[in-house]
Motif scaffolding. Structure first.
Motif, PDB file in Angstrom:
ATOM      1  N   ILE A 197      -7.051   2.574  -4.977  1.00 21.25           N
ATOM      2  CA  ILE A 197      -6.691   2.138  -6.242  1.00 21.25           C
ATOM      3  C   ILE A 197      -6.202   0.292  -6.052  1.00 21.25           C
ATOM      4  O   ILE A 197      -5.256   1.022  -5.760  1.00 21.25           O
ATOM      5  CB  ILE A 197      -5.823   2.758  -7.141  1.00 21.25           C
ATOM      6  CG1 ILE A 197      -7.741   4.570  -7.528  1.00 21.25           C
ATOM      7  CG2 ILE A 197      -6.191   2.688  -8.363  1.00 21.25           C
ATOM      8  CD1 ILE A 197      -6.942   5.464  -7.531  1.00 21.25           C
ATOM      9  N   GLN A 198      -6.275  -0.863  -6.735  1.00 23.16           N
ATOM     10  CA  GLN A 198      -5.729  -1.875  -7.023  1.00 23.16           C
ATOM     11  C   GLN A 198      -4.844  -1.380  -8.253  1.00 23.16           C
ATOM     12  O   GLN A 198      -5.360  -0.842  -9.544  1.00 23.16           O
ATOM     13  CB  GLN A 198      -6.436  -2.871  -7.368  1.00 23.16           C
ATOM     14  CG  GLN A 198      -5.401  -4.282  -6.994  1.00 23.16           C
ATOM     15  CD  GLN A 198      -6.480  -5.231  -6.957  1.00 23.16           C
ATOM     16  OE1 GLN A 198      -7.484  -5.505  -7.016  1.00 23.16           O
ATOM     17  NE2 GLN A 198      -5.998  -6.650  -6.672  1.00 23.16           N
ATOM     18  N   ASN A 199      -3.255  -2.002  -8.262  1.00 25.15           N
ATOM     19  CA  ASN A 199      -2.966  -1.827  -9.372  1.00 25.15           C
ATOM     20  C   ASN A 199      -3.091  -0.631 -10.349  1.00 25.15           C
ATOM     21  O   ASN A 199      -3.621  -0.872 -11.442  1.00 25.15           O
ATOM     22  CB  ASN A 199      -3.491  -2.783 -11.142  1.00 25.15           C
ATOM     23  CG  ASN A 199      -2.584  -3.423 -11.913  1.00 25.15           C
ATOM     24  OD1 ASN A 199      -1.283  -2.442 -11.903  1.00 25.15           O
ATOM     25  ND2 ASN A 199      -3.243  -4.112 -12.976  1.00 25.15           N
ATOM     26  N   ILE A 249       1.238  -1.142  -0.253  1.00 26.72           N
ATOM     27  CA  ILE A 249       0.124   0.344  -0.429  1.00 26.72           C
ATOM     28  C   ILE A 249       0.857   1.339  -0.082  1.00 26.72           C
ATOM     29  O   ILE A 249       1.749   1.065   0.726  1.00 26.72           O
ATOM     30  CB  ILE A 249      -1.040   0.089   1.135  1.00 26.72           C
ATOM     31  CG1 ILE A 249      -2.004  -1.195   1.044  1.00 26.72           C
ATOM     32  CG2 ILE A 249      -1.907   1.637   1.064  1.00 26.72           C
ATOM     33  CD1 ILE A 249      -2.865  -1.151   2.473  1.00 26.72           C
ATOM     34  N   GLU A 250       0.588   1.918  -0.830  1.00 27.75           N
ATOM     35  CA  GLU A 250       1.429   3.241  -1.526  1.00 27.75           C
ATOM     36  C   GLU A 250      -0.105   4.645  -0.771  1.00 27.75           C
ATOM     37  O   GLU A 250      -0.804   4.621  -1.524  1.00 27.75           O
ATOM     38  CB  GLU A 250       1.808   3.720  -2.339  1.00 27.75           C
ATOM     39  CG  GLU A 250       2.146   5.334  -2.423  1.00 27.75           C
ATOM     40  CD  GLU A 250       3.276   5.574  -1.858  1.00 27.75           C
ATOM     41  OE1 GLU A 250       3.821   6.668  -1.359  1.00 27.75           O
ATOM     42  OE2 GLU A 250       4.318   4.808  -1.679  1.00 27.75           O
ATOM     43  N   ALA A 275       4.701  -0.594  -8.333  1.00 27.46           N
ATOM     44  CA  ALA A 275       3.548  -1.038  -9.065  1.00 27.46           C
ATOM     45  C   ALA A 275       3.285  -1.826 -10.205  1.00 27.46           C
ATOM     46  O   ALA A 275       2.566  -2.090 -10.346  1.00 27.46           O
ATOM     47  CB  ALA A 275       2.970   0.964  -8.613  1.00 27.46           C
ATOM     48  N   ARG A 276       4.200  -1.116 -11.179  1.00 23.80           N
ATOM     49  CA  ARG A 276       4.477  -1.833 -12.322  1.00 23.80           C
ATOM     50  C   ARG A 276       4.874  -3.691 -12.403  1.00 23.80           C
ATOM     51  O   ARG A 276       4.428  -4.079 -12.794  1.00 23.80           O
ATOM     52  CB  ARG A 276       5.561  -1.513 -13.016  1.00 23.80           C
ATOM     53  CG  ARG A 276       5.810  -2.014 -15.046  1.00 23.80           C
ATOM     54  CD  ARG A 276       7.000  -1.799 -15.376  1.00 23.80           C
ATOM     55  NE  ARG A 276       7.638  -1.277 -14.906  1.00 23.80           N
ATOM     56  CZ  ARG A 276       9.045  -2.573 -14.687  1.00 23.80           C
ATOM     57  NH1 ARG A 276       8.577  -3.261 -15.138  1.00 23.80           N
ATOM     58  NH2 ARG A 276       9.806  -1.562 -14.038  1.00 23.80           N
ATOM     59  N   ILE A 277       5.637  -3.582 -11.158  1.00 27.96           N
ATOM     60  CA  ILE A 277       6.563  -5.282 -11.058  1.00 27.96           C
ATOM     61  C   ILE A 277       5.116  -6.009  -9.929  1.00 27.96           C
ATOM     62  O   ILE A 277       5.102  -7.046 -10.291  1.00 27.96           O
ATOM     63  CB  ILE A 277       6.561  -4.913  -9.988  1.00 27.96           C
ATOM     64  CG1 ILE A 277       8.628  -4.444 -10.785  1.00 27.96           C
ATOM     65  CG2 ILE A 277       8.246  -6.102  -9.614  1.00 27.96           C
ATOM     66  CD1 ILE A 277       9.680  -4.077 -10.304  1.00 27.96           C
ATOM     67  N   LYS A 278       4.601  -4.980  -9.081  1.00 27.32           N
ATOM     68  CA  LYS A 278       3.905  -5.940  -8.013  1.00 27.32           C
ATOM     69  C   LYS A 278       2.603  -6.192  -8.597  1.00 27.32           C
ATOM     70  O   LYS A 278       1.441  -6.459  -8.553  1.00 27.32           O
ATOM     71  CB  LYS A 278       3.544  -5.271  -7.279  1.00 27.32           C
ATOM     72  CG  LYS A 278       5.182  -5.286  -6.103  1.00 27.32           C
ATOM     73  CD  LYS A 278       4.729  -5.322  -4.914  1.00 27.32           C
ATOM     74  CE  LYS A 278       6.197  -5.500  -4.290  1.00 27.32           C
ATOM     75  NZ  LYS A 278       6.634  -7.067  -4.037  1.00 27.32           N
ATOM     76  N   LYS A 279       1.965  -4.790  -9.679  1.00 24.31           N
ATOM     77  CA  LYS A 279       0.886  -5.273 -10.370  1.00 24.31           C
ATOM     78  C   LYS A 279      -0.455  -5.324  -9.804  1.00 24.31           C
ATOM     79  O   LYS A 279      -0.774  -4.582  -9.034  1.00 24.31           O
ATOM     80  CB  LYS A 279       0.673  -6.973 -11.589  1.00 24.31           C
ATOM     81  CG  LYS A 279       1.591  -6.626 -12.504  1.00 24.31           C
ATOM     82  CD  LYS A 279       2.009  -7.511 -13.552  1.00 24.31           C
ATOM     83  CE  LYS A 279       2.562  -7.845 -14.408  1.00 24.31           C
ATOM     84  NZ  LYS A 279       3.774  -7.348 -14.193  1.00 24.31           N
ATOM     85  N   HIS A 280      -2.063  -6.542  -9.400  1.00 27.42           N
ATOM     86  CA  HIS A 280      -2.795  -6.143  -8.438  1.00 27.42           C
ATOM     87  C   HIS A 280      -2.096  -6.196  -6.475  1.00 27.42           C
ATOM     88  O   HIS A 280      -3.372  -6.367  -5.993  1.00 27.42           O
ATOM     89  CB  HIS A 280      -3.706  -7.737  -8.751  1.00 27.42           C
ATOM     90  CG  HIS A 280      -4.138  -7.390 -10.400  1.00 27.42           C
ATOM     91  ND1 HIS A 280      -5.218  -6.252 -10.453  1.00 27.42           N
ATOM     92  CD2 HIS A 280      -3.974  -7.842 -11.902  1.00 27.42           C
ATOM     93  CE1 HIS A 280      -5.033  -6.412 -12.312  1.00 27.42           C
ATOM     94  NE2 HIS A 280      -4.551  -7.708 -12.615  1.00 27.42           N
TER      95      HIS A 280
END
Length: 102
Positions: free
Chosen positions: A76-78, A28-29, A49-54
């Protein structure tokens, strides 16, 4: 609270999606704003965020409403997909450019 001991992780909180989760699977950010939602996103936060996706979530907290008894932040997920790639929904403006000597 990862942010208490490291600002380089790309998220503030490592948490769990369910009670059955055996390892951290929600990252979580947290960003806060006044009124109309806006936030600044670092290059590192975007990369994570790009790496961890969902498994990566952006929590947008309105400081004007945070003390309201029924207030719920926007989650907001992903966000790499749902914010960065949705220019029709989110305005993007470059605020800083890093320069380094060659």
């Amino acid at each position: 609270m990862v942010a208490e001991y490291s600002v380089a992780e790309g998220y503030d909180i490592a948490s769990f999606n369910t009670e059955e989760s055996i390892s951290n699977d929600r990252f979580i950010e947290v960003k806060s704003f006044n009124g109309q939602p806006y936030f600044f996103w670092s290059r590192n936060e975007i990369d994570i965020a790009r790496i961890k996706k969902h498994d990566y979530y952006l929590y947008l907290v309105d400081r004007l409403k945070i003390n309201d008894i029924d207030y719920i932040p926007t989650i907001i997920q992903n966000p790499h997909s749902e914010v960065l790639m949705k220019e029709e929904v989110w305005d993007q403006r470059i605020e800083k450019i890093r320069f380094s000597l060659k």
